[in-house]
Design a protein around this motif. Structure first.
Motif, PDB file in Angstrom:
ATOM      1  N   ASP A 140     -25.066  -6.653 -25.680  1.00 37.12           N
ATOM      2  CA  ASP A 140     -25.220  -5.189 -25.607  1.00 37.12           C
ATOM      3  C   ASP A 140     -24.247  -4.479 -26.554  1.00 37.12           C
ATOM      4  N   HIS A 141     -23.098  -5.122 -26.794  1.00 36.41           N
ATOM      5  CA  HIS A 141     -22.091  -4.517 -27.670  1.00 36.41           C
ATOM      6  C   HIS A 141     -22.184  -5.044 -29.097  1.00 36.41           C
ATOM      7  N   GLY A 142     -23.263  -5.731 -29.409  1.00 36.32           N
ATOM      8  CA  GLY A 142     -23.470  -6.208 -30.775  1.00 36.32           C
ATOM      9  C   GLY A 142     -22.632  -7.424 -31.126  1.00 36.32           C
ATOM     10  N   LEU A 143     -21.985  -8.020 -30.112  1.00 34.12           N
ATOM     11  CA  LEU A 143     -21.114  -9.164 -30.376  1.00 34.12           C
ATOM     12  C   LEU A 143     -21.944 -10.447 -30.289  1.00 34.12           C
ATOM     13  N   GLN A 144     -22.675 -10.696 -31.353  1.00 30.30           N
ATOM     14  CA  GLN A 144     -23.568 -11.857 -31.422  1.00 30.30           C
ATOM     15  C   GLN A 144     -22.767 -13.069 -31.887  1.00 30.30           C
ATOM     16  N   TRP A 145     -22.813 -14.126 -31.086  1.00 35.36           N
ATOM     17  CA  TRP A 145     -22.066 -15.331 -31.420  1.00 35.36           C
ATOM     18  C   TRP A 145     -22.877 -16.237 -32.335  1.00 35.36           C
TER      19      TRP A 145
ATOM     20  N   LEU B 266     -12.004  -6.000 -25.144  1.00 37.35           N
ATOM     21  CA  LEU B 266     -11.019  -5.837 -26.218  1.00 37.35           C
ATOM     22  C   LEU B 266     -10.709  -7.196 -26.862  1.00 37.35           C
ATOM     23  N   ALA B 267     -10.508  -8.211 -26.037  1.00 39.56           N
ATOM     24  CA  ALA B 267     -10.220  -9.552 -26.576  1.00 39.56           C
ATOM     25  C   ALA B 267     -11.419 -10.075 -27.358  1.00 39.56           C
ATOM     26  N   ALA B 268     -12.621  -9.865 -26.824  1.00 37.61           N
ATOM     27  CA  ALA B 268     -13.831 -10.321 -27.512  1.00 37.61           C
ATOM     28  C   ALA B 268     -13.960  -9.617 -28.861  1.00 37.61           C
ATOM     29  N   THR B 269     -13.759  -8.300 -28.851  1.00 32.18           N
ATOM     30  CA  THR B 269     -13.930  -7.517 -30.074  1.00 32.18           C
ATOM     31  C   THR B 269     -12.903  -7.923 -31.134  1.00 32.18           C
ATOM     32  N   ALA B 270     -11.639  -8.070 -30.734  1.00 34.12           N
ATOM     33  CA  ALA B 270     -10.602  -8.420 -31.706  1.00 34.12           C
ATOM     34  C   ALA B 270     -10.866  -9.798 -32.314  1.00 34.12           C
ATOM     35  N   SER B 271     -11.246 -10.769 -31.473  1.00 31.65           N
ATOM     36  CA  SER B 271     -11.478 -12.109 -32.030  1.00 31.65           C
ATOM     37  C   SER B 271     -12.720 -12.102 -32.926  1.00 31.65           C
ATOM     38  N   PHE B 272     -13.732 -11.323 -32.552  1.00 33.61           N
ATOM     39  CA  PHE B 272     -14.943 -11.194 -33.366  1.00 33.61           C
ATOM     40  C   PHE B 272     -14.612 -10.570 -34.726  1.00 33.61           C
TER      41      PHE B 272
ATOM     42  N   MET C 275     -13.654 -32.282 -37.396  1.00 32.79           N
ATOM     43  CA  MET C 275     -14.243 -31.213 -38.210  1.00 32.79           C
ATOM     44  C   MET C 275     -13.148 -30.575 -39.086  1.00 32.79           C
ATOM     45  N   PRO C 276     -13.398 -30.392 -40.367  1.00 32.44           N
ATOM     46  CA  PRO C 276     -12.340 -29.805 -41.212  1.00 32.44           C
ATOM     47  C   PRO C 276     -12.102 -28.349 -40.848  1.00 32.44           C
ATOM     48  N   LYS C 277     -10.835 -27.922 -40.962  1.00 29.60           N
ATOM     49  CA  LYS C 277     -10.504 -26.567 -40.563  1.00 29.60           C
ATOM     50  C   LYS C 277     -10.239 -25.679 -41.777  1.00 29.60           C
ATOM     51  N   THR C 278     -10.914 -25.957 -42.857  1.00 29.23           N
ATOM     52  CA  THR C 278     -10.731 -25.139 -44.055  1.00 29.23           C
ATOM     53  C   THR C 278     -11.430 -23.804 -43.866  1.00 29.23           C
ATOM     54  N   HIS C 279     -12.387 -23.767 -42.947  1.00 31.96           N
ATOM     55  CA  HIS C 279     -13.187 -22.586 -42.715  1.00 31.96           C
ATOM     56  C   HIS C 279     -12.672 -21.894 -41.455  1.00 31.96           C
ATOM     57  N   TYR C 280     -12.769 -20.566 -41.431  1.00 31.21           N
ATOM     58  CA  TYR C 280     -12.349 -19.827 -40.240  1.00 31.21           C
ATOM     59  C   TYR C 280     -13.410 -19.971 -39.150  1.00 31.21           C
ATOM     60  N   ARG C 281     -13.002 -20.481 -38.010  1.00 32.21           N
ATOM     61  CA  ARG C 281     -13.889 -20.467 -36.833  1.00 32.21           C
ATOM     62  C   ARG C 281     -13.089 -19.976 -35.643  1.00 32.21           C
ATOM     63  N   GLY C 282     -13.485 -18.823 -35.138  1.00 34.39           N
ATOM     64  CA  GLY C 282     -12.811 -18.242 -33.989  1.00 34.39           C
ATOM     65  C   GLY C 282     -13.672 -18.369 -32.757  1.00 34.39           C
ATOM     66  N   ARG C 283     -13.145 -17.879 -31.641  1.00 34.46           N
ATOM     67  CA  ARG C 283     -13.924 -17.999 -30.399  1.00 34.46           C
ATOM     68  C   ARG C 283     -13.465 -16.966 -29.382  1.00 34.46           C
ATOM     69  N   PHE C 284     -14.377 -16.733 -28.432  1.00 31.21           N
ATOM     70  CA  PHE C 284     -14.059 -15.954 -27.241  1.00 31.21           C
ATOM     71  C   PHE C 284     -14.393 -16.876 -26.078  1.00 31.21           C
ATOM     72  N   ALA C 285     -13.455 -17.023 -25.141  1.00 31.26           N
ATOM     73  CA  ALA C 285     -13.593 -18.062 -24.116  1.00 31.26           C
ATOM     74  C   ALA C 285     -13.400 -17.493 -22.716  1.00 31.26           C
TER      75      ALA C 285
ATOM     76  N   GLU D 272     -16.923 -17.910 -38.620  1.00 30.92           N
ATOM     77  CA  GLU D 272     -17.856 -17.973 -37.501  1.00 30.92           C
ATOM     78  C   GLU D 272     -17.118 -17.553 -36.233  1.00 30.92           C
ATOM     79  N   TRP D 273     -17.900 -17.126 -35.270  1.00 29.62           N
ATOM     80  CA  TRP D 273     -17.333 -16.706 -33.982  1.00 29.62           C
ATOM     81  C   TRP D 273     -18.205 -17.299 -32.891  1.00 29.62           C
ATOM     82  N   ILE D 274     -17.614 -18.140 -32.076  1.00 22.75           N
ATOM     83  CA  ILE D 274     -18.401 -18.791 -31.031  1.00 22.75           C
ATOM     84  C   ILE D 274     -17.952 -18.308 -29.654  1.00 22.75           C
ATOM     85  N   VAL D 275     -18.808 -18.523 -28.680  1.00 19.44           N
ATOM     86  CA  VAL D 275     -18.485 -18.160 -27.294  1.00 19.44           C
ATOM     87  C   VAL D 275     -18.530 -19.430 -26.444  1.00 19.44           C
ATOM     88  N   ARG D 276     -17.497 -19.579 -25.638  1.00 21.82           N
ATOM     89  CA  ARG D 276     -17.429 -20.724 -24.731  1.00 21.82           C
ATOM     90  C   ARG D 276     -17.146 -20.204 -23.329  1.00 21.82           C
TER      91      ARG D 276
END
Ligand code: GLU
Ligand code: ZN
Length: 290
Positions: A66-71, A24-30, A1-11, A39-43
């Motif tokens: 609940d905290h609005g952190l929709q992946w 805090l880690a989830a919020t900062a990465s989001f 997958m090309p990495k020209t686009h920002y894709r972050g994650r919370f794991a 994009e922000w994904i959850v694993r």
């Protein structure tokens, strides 16, 4: 997958519910992902059943919502990824970069770095064995997005376990295989994982894969100087306090304070994305719990 686009994650690992440190880690990465229009994904990193708490995966996902952190997209579960991990292990084995380690805990005691005892053990022994990746004398360097230039010598890191003696896949293997498979371009995580990064960069190198960019965030320390973690029973966070929890996280991250009349979690996050200033935490290794 090309990495020209920002894709972050919370794991997160489902060893307990989400607490303020992991929020805090989830919020900062989001925020970093969304401020880059990414994009922000959850694993869910559920590769260690003995340390898993029943119901924790669902509780973590619910707390994020609940905290609005929709992946974005579907949640990946590492417990479904054994075939991918085995494929990579088979490849490394064929390339002669793995060896079987039968050392006991007692034998390794007093060695901060694995002494290389089993390096020549290239065939499966009769006893239970871990699989280790042979390190070399290379330096692993990266420009950390928050901590600046980093340099680690693999001779001080040693031969990383990729599959444990008990048959479980190691975090270092699973995280690299999945960050690569999911096209993760940016990893934003706690500084407690800083010394994992040279291991992961070395594995990327061995596999010929392009690594993501890494940013290591300060961790929150309690009054006794201990990191807030599931292990020291940091209080789980309550949905009813979601807006307050997000405001606390933004404060710890040195971010602009949303106006008082901004009350919904969605509006707080929108404000935080617009005003996201990661340099406010650059260079900090820890934050006092306030
Ligand atoms: N699953 C790891 C943890 O909860 C985090 C992995 C990562 O962000 O690389 O500590
Ligand atoms: Zn050994």
């Amino acid at each position: 997958m090309p990495k020209t686009h920002y894709r972050g994650r919370f794991a997160p690992s489902p060893s307990g519910p989400l607490h303020l440190g992991s929020l805090l880690a989830a919020t900062a990465s989001f925020l970093d992902a969304k401020a880059h229009h990414g994009e922000w994904i959850v694993r869910i990193e559920d590769i260690d059943p003995p340390r898993e708490q029943v119901g924790a995966s669902d509780a973590i996902l619910q707390a994020l919502l609940d905290h609005g952190l929709q992946w974005d997209g579907d949640v990946m579960y590492q417990s479904h990824r054994s075939a991918a991990y085995d494929t990579v292990l088979a490849r490394l084995m064929q390339e002669d970069t793995l060896f079987y380690c039968t050392c006991t805990r007692a034998e390794l005691q007093g060695h901060p770095v694995y002494p290389g005892t089993c390096r020549d053990q290239r065939r499966p022994p009769a006893r239970l064995a871990a699989l280790r990746l042979s390190a070399d004398g290379s330096d692993q360097q990266w420009q950390d997005g928050l901590q600046g230039p980093q340099q680690w010598s693999m001779s001080e890191v040693g031969d990383t376990i990729l599959k444990r003696k008990d048959g479980l896949y190691a975090y270092q293997l699973a995280v690299v295989v999945d960050d690569h498979a999911q096209g993760i371009s940016h990893v934003v995580r706690g500084i407690d994982l800083l010394d994992s990064t040279p291991r992961q960069l070395f594995l990327y190198q061995r596999l010929g894969w392009q690594p993501p960019a890494f940013s290591h965030m300060p961790v929150i320390l309690d009054a006794n100087g201990n990191k807030l973690s599931k292990q020291n029973h940091a209080n789980p966070i309550e949905a009813a306090n979601a807006a307050h929890n997000l405001r606390r996280c933004l404060g710890w991250l040195g971010q602009a304070e949303p106006p008082k009349n901004t009350t919904s979690v969605q509006a707080i996050l929108r404000f935080a994305v617009e005003h996201w200033q990661p340099t406010a935490i650059a260079g900090h290794r820890d934050i006092a719990l306030t």
